[in-house]
Enzyme design. Structure first.
Site, mmCIF file in Angstrom:
data_model
loop_
_atom_site.group_PDB
_atom_site.id
_atom_site.type_symbol
_atom_site.label_atom_id
_atom_site.label_comp_id
_atom_site.label_asym_id
_atom_site.label_seq_id
_atom_site.Cartn_x
_atom_site.Cartn_y
_atom_site.Cartn_z
ATOM 1 C CG ASP A 440 -2.281 0.613 0.934
ATOM 2 O OD1 ASP A 440 -2.397 1.396 -0.029
ATOM 3 O OD2 ASP A 440 -3.240 0.311 1.681
ATOM 4 C CG ASP A 505 -9.105 2.233 -0.560
ATOM 5 O OD1 ASP A 505 -8.594 1.135 -0.832
ATOM 6 O OD2 ASP A 505 -8.487 3.139 0.033
#
Length: 685
Positions: A440, A505
């Protein structure tokens, strides 16, 4: 005497003219005959317009400022205020199979440029890289170097590109081209959520499936710039390259700067033809193994970790056919929220008193792979790493350390930092048997100063790539998912290192239909992470049925992201059915892809090839028409076809059609309510 150099694909050609004034762009577009007769040479075959230089300069491979080219320059540089004008009359082209090696030299300005242009004859995708070398005395300050300058014909009328933001990436935009400069720039330090480094240019009447389309994308995970400018001869030039901060590239004598690669594809088959070319080029000759269905712990548990609950989640996942278990954020020392502990890459003994090995072993004992979330490029101010090494963060003297999500960015241009990260990550992979890292990157770069106070944007990207390459070289079976707050780092450069992208997301199924269509314009479906979430979407609050979520997520690499242990036996059985459905069709879903819309709230997605396709039809709005219009299927060829609706464990309503009928008249699709989908299997019989 001028000379032509050409590269040919199946449906496209690329032609350069070598002339006394340099290397000139003649053609990038539809396939030309192998033996070319170009008519008058570009340099000498045009009259001189009024109020012009007596010898005006046509579009070259590297149009440069200061000597009569008044359009946007592909190169901006100077040497202590001198050598600001460049011209490349000393040029050569060396053909080498499917590529051209083009060398350009300016002895006065002390600059040498080499372009390597390759055209894959199977995919019609050209790869272009540009390298610049300082062959003069003194430091050369480089402000801009286009990785490629592409010619567009006068019929180029519009550009399709994508804007967006976190949780709403790949928002489709279409702009008309005219007597102005179309410009898109990104200065976020990573690829960004709202500025994908590529676009598709459309001709008159170009659609999803027909008409001329010119696509290009920059294989680069950092700052970037692209522009399209109408030229004096009716054509346009399209430049793409890495955006450079002031002082970022200063070349000592003999030093070289390499651009990222540009992938460029012309197709006579519209947007879809460009997309399929890009898919084939990014995939390369060796296909990935079938993409394992995964479960990610994030939206089910967030930072609330407990070994027993995670093992119960693994049990539930394995019981319904999941093949990979990914433990997301919250597993490492002191990590109870997003405010702390990034950089402290060891297991939190409070949450996992026996470490992570029991969980990893339990996961593998169930027949699944074990994956782990990491954010290696970041550090929390509240962490052991930062307290020991505050100088490791990107920063500028006299400027505040600006945090985002309560974190700073590590300076990966320092070898001591990347060595430390490699050691920590490699040990985790080896000790736990990690098969998969969700990697990430949850903030933009600001400030991005290195130890000397210089802009480090581009070097940070290359250092990140090098760390990933080093880790995968040490662990060849390791797979990496690229995530940056979802879709903030999706590009063809990262695709050479990551096997999966987390597209957003947001896993709202209705929003994902358009978002995933944008992703698939440039990258293949098996690299697109797409999840089934909770019935109520965590980011939008909207509710969707399992069937609708499953058929949207089926477009990509399927995953689950919610607490399965809360499902009753009947719900688990239904979910297991959709996982089995995906496994039965993933050989089609990760093949050739066609997408489209049909009006009245209908979108569709077809994948497959070689006589078998899976067609998914989505309804996102209530029907305005009383009866649905037939849906033409342009991917179907001649012959007899059987069409049947497919559901988990069920095939129903099979009918036979001629291919011509399906392609021209179309398939009558069933009515449906908003946020529903139907899957149809089409087989040649």
């Amino acid at each position: 005497m001028s000379r032509l150099f050409a590269l040919h694909g199946r449906e496209s050609s690329l032609v350069i003219e070598q002339a006394a004034s340099g290397l000139l762009w003649r053609h990038w577009g539809a396939r030309l005959p192998d033996e070319l007769l170009a008519g008058p040479w570009l340099e000498a075959g045009r009259p001189v317009p009024t109020f012009s230089l007596d010898a005006p300069i046509p579009l070259t491979l590297v149009p440069s400022f200061g000597l009569g080219w008044y359009g946007q320059s592909a190169l901006l540089a100077h040497r202590a205020g001198q050598d600001f004008a460049q011209g490349f009359a000393d040029c050569s082209v060396v053909p080498d199979g499917d590529r051209l090696v083009c060398s350009l030299r300016d002895a006065v300005a002390g600059i040498a440029v080499q372009l390597v242009i390759t055209l894959d004859p199977e995919t019609d995708v050209a790869s272009i890289t540009t390298s610049l070398t300082n062959i003069g005395d003194g430091v050369l300050d480089l402000h801009w170097l286009a990785a490629a300058t592409l010619p567009l014909p006068p019929e180029a009328q519009a550009v399709r590109h994508h804007a967006g933001r976190h949780i709403n990436e790949f928002a489709e935009q279409t702009d008309r081209l005219g007597q102005f400069i179309w410009l898109r720039e990104n200065r976020h330090g990573i690829t960004s959520h709202g500025h994908f480094p590529g676009a598709v240019v459309l001709g008159p009447g170009t659609t999803d499936h027909a008409g001329p389309a010119w696509g290009a994308q920059l294989a680069w995970s950092g700052n970037h710039r692209q522009l399209i400018e109408r030229l004096d001869d009716g054509r346009s030039q399209w430049q793409l390259g890495g955006w450079l901060a002031p002082g970022e590239v200063r070349l000592a004598p003999g030093a070289q700067h390499d651009s990222p690669a540009v992938l460029a594809c012309f197709s006579p088959h519209g947007l879809g033809g460009v997309a399929r070319g890009f898919h084939a080029a990014v995939r390369g000759p060796v296909p990935q193994r079938p993409r394992p269905v995964l479960i990610n712990s994030w939206e089910g548990f967030y930072f609330d970790h407990d070994p027993a609950r995670m093992m119960a989640l693994a049990d539930a996942a394995a019981g319904i056919g999941v093949e990979r278990f990914v433990l997301d954020d919250g597993w490492f020392a002191g990590r109870d929220d997003a405010r702390t502990s990034l950089g402290d890459w060891w297991v939190d003994p409070r949450k996992y008193p026996d470490g992570l090995k029991p969980l990893a072993d339990h996961v593998r004992g169930l027949g699944m792979e074990f994956g782990l979330w990491v954010e290696p490029e970041m550090v929390s101010p509240d962490s052991e790493m930062f307290r020991a090494h505050p100088e490791w963060a990107l920063q500028l003297a006299g400027r505040p350390l600006a945090t985002a999500r309560h974190q700073l960015v590590l300076d990966l241009t320092r070898a001591c930092v990347t060595d430390h990260l490699f050691d920590r990550l490699s040990a985790l992979v080896a000790d736990l048997g990690v098969a998969y890292l969700k990697w990430d990157h949850n903030r933009d770069l600001a400030p991005a100063g290195d130890a000397e106070g210089r802009a480090a944007y581009g070097r940070q990207v290359r250092a990140t790539w090098a760390l990933m390459d080093r880790l995968r070289a040490a662990h060849p079976s390791l797979e990496i998912e690229s995530c940056a707050g979802g879709g903030g780092r999706i590009d063809a450069g990262m695709a050479a290192r990551a096997q999966r992208f987390w597209a957003s997301d947001c896993i709202d199924a209705r929003l994902r239909i358009g978002l995933q269509r944008g992703f698939l314009q440039f990258l293949p479906p098996e690299m697109m992470g797409a999840h089934i979430g909770a019935e109520r979407c965590h980011t939008t609050g909207r509710r969707f049925s399992l069937a609708f979520q499953a058929l949207v997520a089926a477009q990509g690499h399927l995953g689950l992201e919610f607490d399965l242990t809360r499902l009753d036996a009947a719900e688990r059985a239904r979910l297991a059915g959709w996982i089995a459905f995906y496994k039965a069709h993933r050989h089609l879903l990760h093949g050739n892809v066609w997408t489209g819309t049909a009006g009245d709230g209908v979108a569709w997605h077809a994948a497959g090839g070689d006589g078998e396709w899976l067609l998914i039809v989505y309804r996102t709005e209530i029907m305005l028409q009383r009866h649905a219009a037939p849906l033409p299927l342009p991917f179907i060829d001649d012959g007899l076809w059987q069409v049947a609706e497919v559901r988990p464990g069920e095939i129903r309503d099979a009918h036979r059609y001629s291919g011509a009928w399906l392609a021209q008249s179309g398939l009558v699709i069933p009515p449906g309510k908003p946020d529903t989908a139907t899957a149809l299997r089409l087989r040649r019989v």
